[in-house]
Design a protein around this motif. Structure first.
Motif, PDB file in Angstrom:
ATOM      1  N   PHE A  46       0.825  -1.208   0.000  1.00 25.73           N
ATOM      2  CA  PHE A  46       0.000   0.000   0.000  1.00 25.73           C
ATOM      3  C   PHE A  46       0.864   1.265   0.000  1.00 25.73           C
ATOM      4  N   ARG A  80       0.321   4.020  -2.849  1.00 29.58           N
ATOM      5  CA  ARG A  80      -0.250   5.311  -2.469  1.00 29.58           C
ATOM      6  C   ARG A  80       0.767   6.434  -2.484  1.00 29.58           C
ATOM      7  N   THR A 129      -6.796  -5.191   6.570  1.00 34.71           N
ATOM      8  CA  THR A 129      -6.586  -4.417   5.344  1.00 34.71           C
ATOM      9  C   THR A 129      -6.663  -2.930   5.621  1.00 34.71           C
ATOM     10  N   SER A 157      -3.489  -0.281   5.445  1.00 39.72           N
ATOM     11  CA  SER A 157      -3.536   0.758   4.424  1.00 39.72           C
ATOM     12  C   SER A 157      -3.405   2.149   5.009  1.00 39.72           C
ATOM     13  N   SER A 184       1.113   2.248   6.475  1.00 39.96           N
ATOM     14  CA  SER A 184       1.672   2.357   5.127  1.00 39.96           C
ATOM     15  C   SER A 184       2.083   3.773   4.777  1.00 39.96           C
TER      16      SER A 184
END
Length: 839
Positions: free
Chosen positions: A58, A62, A548, A552, A556
């Motif tokens: 991630f 991102r 998750t 994220s 991350s």
């Protein structure tokens, strides 16, 4: 009758084969089932590896492929040095850009396992003509090793319980946030590979204890050596394994297997661990390793007593046992105390004491308490990093207590010790996470096996193959391509008709009284099983969603890139850190010395490639205290310290403009405490408080409002106004208006301020060409007299001038040399006279 019995013992195939063909079909069924299980395990582990790798990307998706946090930047610099100059140069590398003016010997102060692993992968890929930058290897190393950790966890859980629990444990640790927090892409830290080495060592130890094999003990010691080279947490292993052996001895489970594997592991592990330069002779000279040595000696004594027991009478052996036990315990205790007193064995370190007393570090070693990851763990942190596994963890512990085999004893000791240490320090949740995954997998797999297994039995009762040949026919097909199970059903129907006795039909009353309650009971059990299975699926689904989301949005984000939202909901990237570091790299001299708090030392060296005074290694507390003293003192006193340390620039992090809570003002009290520990006469923490409160507004203490850190952070900030209804100089992090606004800097000048005021850099001025005197000018009370009027007089008195030249207009005159004559006086003395002549 004998023929029919023989036919039942060795039945023919449903496809009309001979008894030999039926026997061959039996082996084919077994091999086919085993092959399908192996294929299923391979598929699940591969998916767990892929899921663990992809869930850690991630940060790359991102943001970008970049090294995160602080420590990973030093690891990256060291890896680049290793790949560029070689291993031996890396071991002898002296970094003169760190800890100025002291420097740092990197090869002897670092665990090289991480760098060697990345360098080896980079070398192999480039040897295969796969061109890849060493930075990309560092970024993706931890996600790759997460798959290996899942496999090691599967192997350990399989040895402790079964394969089903092992597969669940592998899936859990692949996505659990407690492990992902240290293994996302870009988190190039030691823990990225150390958890794999930890679980691999534990698996090999359990395997060696179960088998008693020297081979598995040797491989366990090799895995332990890799753990020693990778992370300082190897101390947990070298204390947990001896503790396991000690408990086995106390439980009366001494055996040759335990003696062989522990002796082999201890000797080989000791020799291999001493090959790491940073470790050296610590396994023999530090108190943290004395437990392993003590258990080794105890094990030798138990083995010797066991040998004597088989050759001596029982009464005499009991007396000898008491004598030897007391004598050996006394000798070991006195030996350890004496060696510690003489200095051959180092006492317990402060970090060790901080694990047993959370206030010890705050009082005696504030540098340890100043780190956020060294704080005690909250319940919220446990739920955030483990989620539903926290609930299933105690159930797994209870199931292991029921079984209580040698391997279950090891896992239980691991669970108890890791639970305690993770509660003391939030960073150690990382060591708790694997055993929580193992215990939760044991509990959940037991529930699923119980309910799914009974349901399978009920379905199997509808049709169960009567022979092995029938089972083989179910899994094969006939030549026409149709399922052979139809032939099996026809054969069973024919057999049932031949063997079915003639019975009277039951009455309606008897059938209703016996069948209806049984059907209701079966229906109720089926609903209960389906409800339990559905509930477990819901819990596991919630766990996957939570993992998750947490990965994220919480784990991350790189620390050097900040993210916020605009008023319309769009993303806003704040890149002030790299902006400031890039300014240092482009606008300062390559030999410039940068003073900042130790948190940013590795990043300044990695991004800007400039010399720093302190960094994240924190090996020299007095040097850090000197920097803290400079930040806590007024500008004049700080200027003397900076001049003595040859500082050219000062960097501070200020978050009052954007509301960033991790700035230096919020860390300032730790600077004061560390400085007070080394300089108690100059720095006192109460001087920075007002009625017990730390304030930066108008109510702040005079010492606080005039210290260097306050001035560097709030310089010109009093001119900033965020809105028409907010005052000038409003701090959005502390939510107050600053107290001291209008001030000027004397010995420093502002060199750079980032876009959002997050990074501020100041240049230290040189000494003035002429220093101002510390003594004030003398003041007098003499009044200024009025100027006297000039009086013109006709005649002026001539002054007498010796040897004056007489000048006439139109003619040149010059002095004629004097002639010296000597005359004799009446008293007989000689007298010199001179006479000038005109030219």
């Amino acid at each position: 009758a004998m023929a029919s019995k023989k036919e039942e013992d060795e039945p023919t195939s449903a496809l009309g084969g001979s008894p030999g063909e039926a026997k061959a079909g039996k082996h084919s069924v077994v091999s086919l089932v085993d092959g399908s299980k192996s294929l299923l395990i391979f598929v699940v582990l591969s998916l767990a590896w892929f899921l663990g790798f992809s869930s850690r990307l991630f940060s790359v998706l991102r943001f970008e492929s970049i090294i995160h946090e602080f420590d990973p930047w030093f690891n990256y610099r060291a890896t680049a040095q290793l790949t560029e100059h070689g291993f031996y140069h890396f071991l002898n590398w002296f970094d003169d850009t760190a800890w100025y003016p002291l420097g740092r010997i990197v090869g002897g102060t670092v665990y090289p396992g991480l760098m060697v692993t990345s360098g080896l992968i980079h070398h192999v890929l480039n040897s295969l003509n796969i061109t890849i930058h060493v930075r990309d290897v560092c970024v993706f190393l931890a996600p790759i090793f997460s798959g290996l950790t899942a496999i090691a966890t599967y192997l350990l859980t399989t040895e402790v319980w079964n394969r089903g629990a092992g597969l669940l444990a592998a899936c859990f640790i692949a996505i659990v946030p407690g492990y992902i927090s240290r293994s996302v892409a870009g988190s190039y830290d030691n823990e990225g590979i150390a958890i794999f080495a930890l679980m691999c060592t534990y698996w090999l130890w359990v395997k060696s204890v179960k088998t008693g094999s020297v081979f598995w003990a040797v491989t366990c010691s090799i895995s332990y050596f890799y753990m020693v080279s990778a992370w300082g947490g190897y101390v947990f292993i070298i204390n947990l394994i001896p503790l396991h052996v000690f408990f086995l001895l106390m439980m009366g489970r001494f055996s040759n297997r335990v003696y062989v594997v522990y002796t082999t592991f201890f000797i080989m592990g000791l020799i291999l661990s001493m090959q790491v330069p940073f470790v050296g002779f610590q396994p023999l000279r530090t108190s943290e390793h004395m437990a392993a040595i003590g258990v080794f000696l105890l094990l030798q004594a138990v083995a010797f007593l066991t040998f004597l027991r088989s050759h001596l009478p029982l009464p005499f052996f009991k007396q000898l046992f008491v004598l030897l036990a007391v004598g050996a315990a006394g000798v070991v205790f006195l030996g350890v105390v004496g060696l510690t007193y003489l200095g051959y064995v180092a006492p317990w370190s402060g970090r060790f004491y901080s694990l047993y007393d959370t206030n010890y570090a705050k009082i005696h070693i504030p540098i340890i308490s100043s780190v956020a990851e060294h704080q005690p763990t909250t319940w919220l942190a446990f739920f955030r990093d483990l989620h539903i596994l926290v609930v299933a963890f105690p159930a797994g512990v209870w199931l292991c207590f029921r079984k209580l085999s040698d391997e279950c004893v090891f896992v239980l000791i691991y669970a108890v010790t890791a639970s305690y240490f993770s509660g003391v320090m939030v960073r150690l949740i990382l060591t708790l996470t694997p055993v929580v995954c193992v215990m939760a997998a044991i509990a959940i797999s037991s529930v699923l096996e119980k309910h799914l297994g009974s349901q399978t039995l009920e379905l199997d009762s509808i049709y169960t193959p009567t022979t092995k040949a029938d089972a083989y026919s179910i899994l094969t097909e006939d030549k026409t391509g149709k399922s052979a199970s139809k032939a099996v059903r026809r054969r069973q129907k024919e057999r049932s008709k031949e063997a079915e006795p003639v019975e009277e039909e039951p009455t309606v009353a008897s059938s209703t009284t016996t069948s209806e309650p049984a059907k209701k009971t079966q229906r109720g059990n089926l609903i209960l099983r389906l409800g339990v299975i559905a509930l477990m699926c819901v819990f596991l689904g919630m766990f996957a969603v939570h993992c998750t989301w947490t990965t994220s949005y919480m784990y991350s984000g790189p620390s050097v890139i900040l993210e916020s939202s605009n008023s319309d909901g769009s993303r806003r990237i704040l890149d002030d850190f790299r902006e400031g570091y890039y300014w240092l790299r482009q606008n300062t001299h390559p030999q410039a010395r940068i003073m900042s708090w130790w948190d940013y030392g590795y990043q300044i060296a990695g991004f800007a490639n400039r010399t720093t005074l302190v960094d994240n290694n924190t090996w020299n507390n007095s040097h850090i205290a000197m920097v803290g003293k400079a930040m806590s003192s007024n500008e004049s006193a700080a200027y003397e310290i900076m001049r003595s340390l040859d500082v050219n620039y000062v960097l501070v992090i200020f978050g009052g403009q954007i509301g960033y809570s991790g700035d230096d003002i919020n860390k300032f009290l730790w600077m004061v405490r560390i400085a007070e520990g080394e300089h108690p006469k100059d720095i006192r923490e109460p001087d920075y408080f007002t009625d017990g409160q730390f304030r930066v507004d108008a109510g702040g203490s005079k010492t606080m409002l005039n210290c260097l850190m306050y001035k560097l952070c709030y310089y010109r900030f009093g001119e900033v106004q965020h809105g028409w209804n907010s005052p000038r100089g409003y701090d959005h992090t502390r939510n107050v208006e600053i107290g001291h606004k209008d001030f000027e800097l004397t010995h420093l000048e502002e060199a750079f301020t980032s876009e959002h005021w997050l990074v501020r850099i100041y240049k230290v001025k040189d000494l003035e060409n002429r220093e101002k005197s510390s003594i004030d000018a003398r003041k007098t009370n003499r009044k200024k007299l009025p100027r006297a009027k000039r009086v013109k007089t006709g005649s002026r008195p001539r002054g007498n001038c010796k040897d004056k030249l007489s000048v006439r207009k139109g003619k040149k005159f010059s002095a004629k040399p004097k002639k010296t004559t000597t005359t004799t006086t009446a008293k007989g003395k000689k007298k010199k006279t001179s006479k000038s002549t005109k030219v």
